[in-house]
Design a protein around this motif. Structure first.
Motif, PDB file in Angstrom:
ATOM      1  N   ILE A  75       0.741  -1.041  -0.206  1.00 24.51           N
ATOM      2  CA  ILE A  75      -0.063  -0.195   0.013  1.00 24.51           C
ATOM      3  C   ILE A  75       0.748   1.519  -0.050  1.00 24.51           C
ATOM      4  CG2 ILE A  75      -1.644   1.887   1.286  1.00 24.51           C
ATOM      5  CD1 ILE A  75      -2.686  -1.086   1.989  1.00 24.51           C
TER       6      ILE A  75
ATOM      7  N   THR B 178       0.623   3.885  -3.330  1.00 25.86           N
ATOM      8  CA  THR B 178       0.333   5.573  -3.322  1.00 25.86           C
ATOM      9  C   THR B 178       1.386   6.055  -2.913  1.00 25.86           C
ATOM     10  OG1 THR B 178       0.465   5.082  -0.959  1.00 25.86           O
ATOM     11  CG2 THR B 178      -1.346   4.235  -2.211  1.00 25.86           C
TER      12      THR B 178
ATOM     13  N   TYR C 143      -5.191   1.491   9.177  1.00 23.13           N
ATOM     14  CA  TYR C 143      -5.396   2.513   8.218  1.00 23.13           C
ATOM     15  C   TYR C 143      -6.446   3.454   8.320  1.00 23.13           C
ATOM     16  CZ  TYR C 143      -1.798   1.438   4.760  1.00 23.13           C
ATOM     17  OH  TYR C 143      -0.455   0.987   4.311  1.00 23.13           O
TER      18      TYR C 143
END
Length: 264
Positions: free
Chosen positions: A183, A187, A231
């Motif tokens: 992730i 990102t 998250y």
């Protein structure tokens, strides 16, 4: 006078900041190892929980870990590759990701670091509450310890291992950290065709931890749930996506033969 020129303040500050972050990560890792060892023991409870997890997966009709392991056993080179991936990729991949983020994407580094801290802290709580023997210890099911049989082995005999808690299978931090790494890089890197390859890391890690007999499917699901919770709690800290660099188009040049050339 020693003749040595002191380092400029602009150089000392990044060095001190990097040293501080490195020390923080080292302290957090030490706390994790000590706390994980403190959760050691409860062997009988760990095996009872293992039997319950195994039965629950069969009741849920989930794919059998034994079928995955037997499929890998037909390829000795694949067994060694899986053991090496389990032993040598987990920590170096996470460390490399954090270093790159620190140097190139500081905002994403702070966000990812905090997610890892929250995820690992939650995992330690689960380790205390639910001691769990890994499937490689359930010899009655036919599962094997591929690391011990084929090498390289990460763990020694459970009764003499003083460096790790082998009864802390749930959640799988191998899978959890791999998801965070994927992730973070997905990102932090501007849109590119190949950035989806980062998602292969958690997928391969999941197959490896199951095939080697170190984790159950439910261990990975528990890790994914903790990652999602981390998250969600740290959503306000998510940095803005970096803008991909674009090259401005060159100005159009008119030629004598162009349809838009001025008429004399």
């Amino acid at each position: 006078m020693t003749g040595r020129n002191p380092a400029p303040a602009g150089v000392r500050v990044p060095i001190l900041a990097a040293a501080r972050e490195l020390g923080l990560v080292a302290v957090l890792f030490l706390v994790y190892k000590v706390a994980r060892l403190a959760a050691n023991g409860h062997v009988d409870e760990a095996f009872r929980n293992a039997d319950a997890i195994w039965d629950a997966e069969r009741w849920l009709r989930m794919p059998g870990e034994l079928a995955v392991q037997r499929a890998v056993l037909d390829w000795p080179a694949l067994v060694t590759a899986a053991n090496c991936y389990y032993a040598y990729v987990h920590f170096p991949a996470t460390a490399a990701c954090l270093i790159w983020l620190y140097l190139r994407r500081p905002a994403h580094y702070r966000w990812t670091r905090n997610v890892l801290v929250l995820l690992t802290s939650g995992a330690l709580v689960v380790h205390f509450l639910i001691p769990l023997a890994p499937p490689r210890m359930l010899t009655a099911t036919g599962m094997l310890d591929l690391g011990r049989l084929f090498g390289p082995a990460v763990y020694g005999a459970p009764e003499t291992d003083q460096l790790s808690n082998q009864y802390a299978a749930m959640p799988s931090l191998h899978v959890g950290w791999a998801i965070v790494v994927a992730i973070a890089l997905f990102t932090a890197i501007p849109a590119a065709r190949w950035r989806g390859l980062w998602l292969l890391h958690p997928v391969v890690t999941l197959l490896v931890v199951v095939a080697t007999g170190n984790h159950y499917w439910l261990d990975a699901i528990a890790a994914g749930a903790l990652v999602a919770a981390a998250y969600a709690l740290l959503r306000p800290q998510r940095p803005a996506a970096p803008r991909p660099q674009t090259v401005p188009p060159l100005p159009r040049q008119r030629t004598a033969g162009s349809r838009h050339a001025p008429v004399g």
